[in-house]
Design an enzyme around this catalytic site. Structure first.
Site, PDB file in Angstrom:
ATOM      1  N   ASP A  29     -46.950  -0.044 -13.911  1.00  0.00           N
ATOM      2  CA  ASP A  29     -46.922  -0.773 -15.174  1.00  0.00           C
ATOM      3  C   ASP A  29     -45.824  -0.154 -16.034  1.00  0.00           C
ATOM      4  O   ASP A  29     -45.691   1.071 -16.088  1.00  0.00           O
ATOM      5  CB  ASP A  29     -48.280  -0.665 -15.877  1.00  0.00           C
ATOM      6  CG  ASP A  29     -48.402  -1.618 -17.042  1.00  0.00           C
ATOM      7  OD1 ASP A  29     -47.629  -1.471 -18.022  1.00  0.00           O
ATOM      8  OD2 ASP A  29     -49.272  -2.499 -16.988  1.00  0.00           O
ATOM      9  N   ILE A  30     -45.028  -0.978 -16.702  1.00  0.00           N
ATOM     10  CA  ILE A  30     -43.930  -0.442 -17.519  1.00  0.00           C
ATOM     11  C   ILE A  30     -44.427   0.132 -18.847  1.00  0.00           C
ATOM     12  O   ILE A  30     -43.674   0.807 -19.534  1.00  0.00           O
ATOM     13  CB  ILE A  30     -42.819  -1.481 -17.765  1.00  0.00           C
ATOM     14  CG1 ILE A  30     -43.353  -2.688 -18.533  1.00  0.00           C
ATOM     15  CG2 ILE A  30     -42.159  -1.894 -16.461  1.00  0.00           C
ATOM     16  CD1 ILE A  30     -42.252  -3.615 -19.050  1.00  0.00           C
ATOM     17  N   ASN A  86     -57.619  -9.257 -16.701  1.00  0.00           N
ATOM     18  CA  ASN A  86     -57.699  -9.928 -17.997  1.00  0.00           C
ATOM     19  C   ASN A  86     -57.438 -11.409 -17.767  1.00  0.00           C
ATOM     20  O   ASN A  86     -56.551 -11.760 -16.991  1.00  0.00           O
ATOM     21  CB  ASN A  86     -56.664  -9.371 -18.977  1.00  0.00           C
ATOM     22  CG  ASN A  86     -56.878  -7.893 -19.256  1.00  0.00           C
ATOM     23  OD1 ASN A  86     -58.004  -7.439 -19.386  1.00  0.00           O
ATOM     24  ND2 ASN A  86     -55.797  -7.144 -19.337  1.00  0.00           N
ATOM     25  N   GLY A  92     -56.321 -10.325 -23.499  1.00  0.00           N
ATOM     26  CA  GLY A  92     -55.187  -9.411 -23.354  1.00  0.00           C
ATOM     27  C   GLY A  92     -54.217  -9.753 -22.247  1.00  0.00           C
ATOM     28  O   GLY A  92     -53.297  -8.976 -21.977  1.00  0.00           O
ATOM     29  N   GLN A  93     -54.375 -10.898 -21.576  1.00  0.00           N
ATOM     30  CA  GLN A  93     -53.415 -11.271 -20.541  1.00  0.00           C
ATOM     31  C   GLN A  93     -52.105 -11.661 -21.209  1.00  0.00           C
ATOM     32  O   GLN A  93     -52.074 -12.552 -22.054  1.00  0.00           O
ATOM     33  CB  GLN A  93     -53.941 -12.427 -19.692  1.00  0.00           C
ATOM     34  CG  GLN A  93     -53.027 -12.768 -18.528  1.00  0.00           C
ATOM     35  CD  GLN A  93     -53.585 -13.871 -17.615  1.00  0.00           C
ATOM     36  OE1 GLN A  93     -54.625 -14.463 -17.880  1.00  0.00           O
ATOM     37  NE2 GLN A  93     -52.874 -14.124 -16.531  1.00  0.00           N
ATOM     38  N   HIS A  99     -53.272 -10.662 -12.137  1.00  0.00           N
ATOM     39  CA  HIS A  99     -53.010  -9.295 -11.708  1.00  0.00           C
ATOM     40  C   HIS A  99     -54.177  -8.423 -12.141  1.00  0.00           C
ATOM     41  O   HIS A  99     -54.882  -8.733 -13.092  1.00  0.00           O
ATOM     42  CB  HIS A  99     -51.695  -8.761 -12.287  1.00  0.00           C
ATOM     43  CG  HIS A  99     -51.592  -8.819 -13.779  1.00  0.00           C
ATOM     44  ND1 HIS A  99     -51.385 -10.003 -14.466  1.00  0.00           N
ATOM     45  CD2 HIS A  99     -51.695  -7.850 -14.720  1.00  0.00           C
ATOM     46  CE1 HIS A  99     -51.342  -9.749 -15.766  1.00  0.00           C
ATOM     47  NE2 HIS A  99     -51.540  -8.452 -15.952  1.00  0.00           N
ATOM     48  N   HIS A 101     -55.219  -4.409 -13.124  1.00  0.00           N
ATOM     49  CA  HIS A 101     -54.723  -3.106 -13.554  1.00  0.00           C
ATOM     50  C   HIS A 101     -55.558  -2.035 -12.868  1.00  0.00           C
ATOM     51  O   HIS A 101     -56.788  -2.066 -12.958  1.00  0.00           O
ATOM     52  CB  HIS A 101     -54.876  -2.937 -15.069  1.00  0.00           C
ATOM     53  CG  HIS A 101     -54.080  -3.895 -15.878  1.00  0.00           C
ATOM     54  ND1 HIS A 101     -52.891  -3.558 -16.472  1.00  0.00           N
ATOM     55  CD2 HIS A 101     -54.317  -5.189 -16.190  1.00  0.00           C
ATOM     56  CE1 HIS A 101     -52.430  -4.612 -17.129  1.00  0.00           C
ATOM     57  NE2 HIS A 101     -53.277  -5.616 -16.965  1.00  0.00           N
TER      58      HIS A 101
END
Length: 113
Positions: A29-30, A86, A92-93, A99, A101
């Site tokens: 994750d960035i 999410n 929070g998507q 995907h 987390h």
């Protein structure tokens, strides 16, 4: 389609991919929220969990199992980790390509956000 994760899957945008097979890819994750924060993403585009169908059961199972496999490899399986999906903006998507987390490496609180 202007989808960030589709562009990563098509090698149009770089990412630190730590695992990839015909169904999924896993990358960093960035904007990590834990010492270990990976995204588990299907290669094929599905916008939200609401768009899943019965034929996607194996895909979702593979996503979760791959997260557990990676947690073991990262050494966080025994201390604990979280796998979170999410669905839609209210949850929070921010990228509308499903995907999960994978978060670990720190104490998680409950309830989350």
């Amino acid at each position: 389609m202007d989808c960030l994760f589709c562009k990563i899957a098509n090698n149009e945008i770089p990412a630190n991919i730590v695992y990839r097979d015909d169904l999924i890819m896993i990358f960093d994750d960035i904007n990590p929220q834990a010492p270990h924060h990976k995204l588990i993403v299907p290669v094929n585009h599905i916008s939200t969990l609401n768009d899943l169908h019965g034929e996607d059961d194996d895909l979702v199972g593979h996503m979760v199992q791959s997260g557990a496999m990676l947690a073991k490899e990262l050494g966080i399986a025994e201390e604990g980790y979280r796998v979170v999906f999410n669905c839609n903006a209210g949850a929070g998507q921010t990228v509308f390509h499903i995907h999960a987390h994978l978060l670990g490496g720190r104490q998680m609180s409950w309830p989350p956000g």
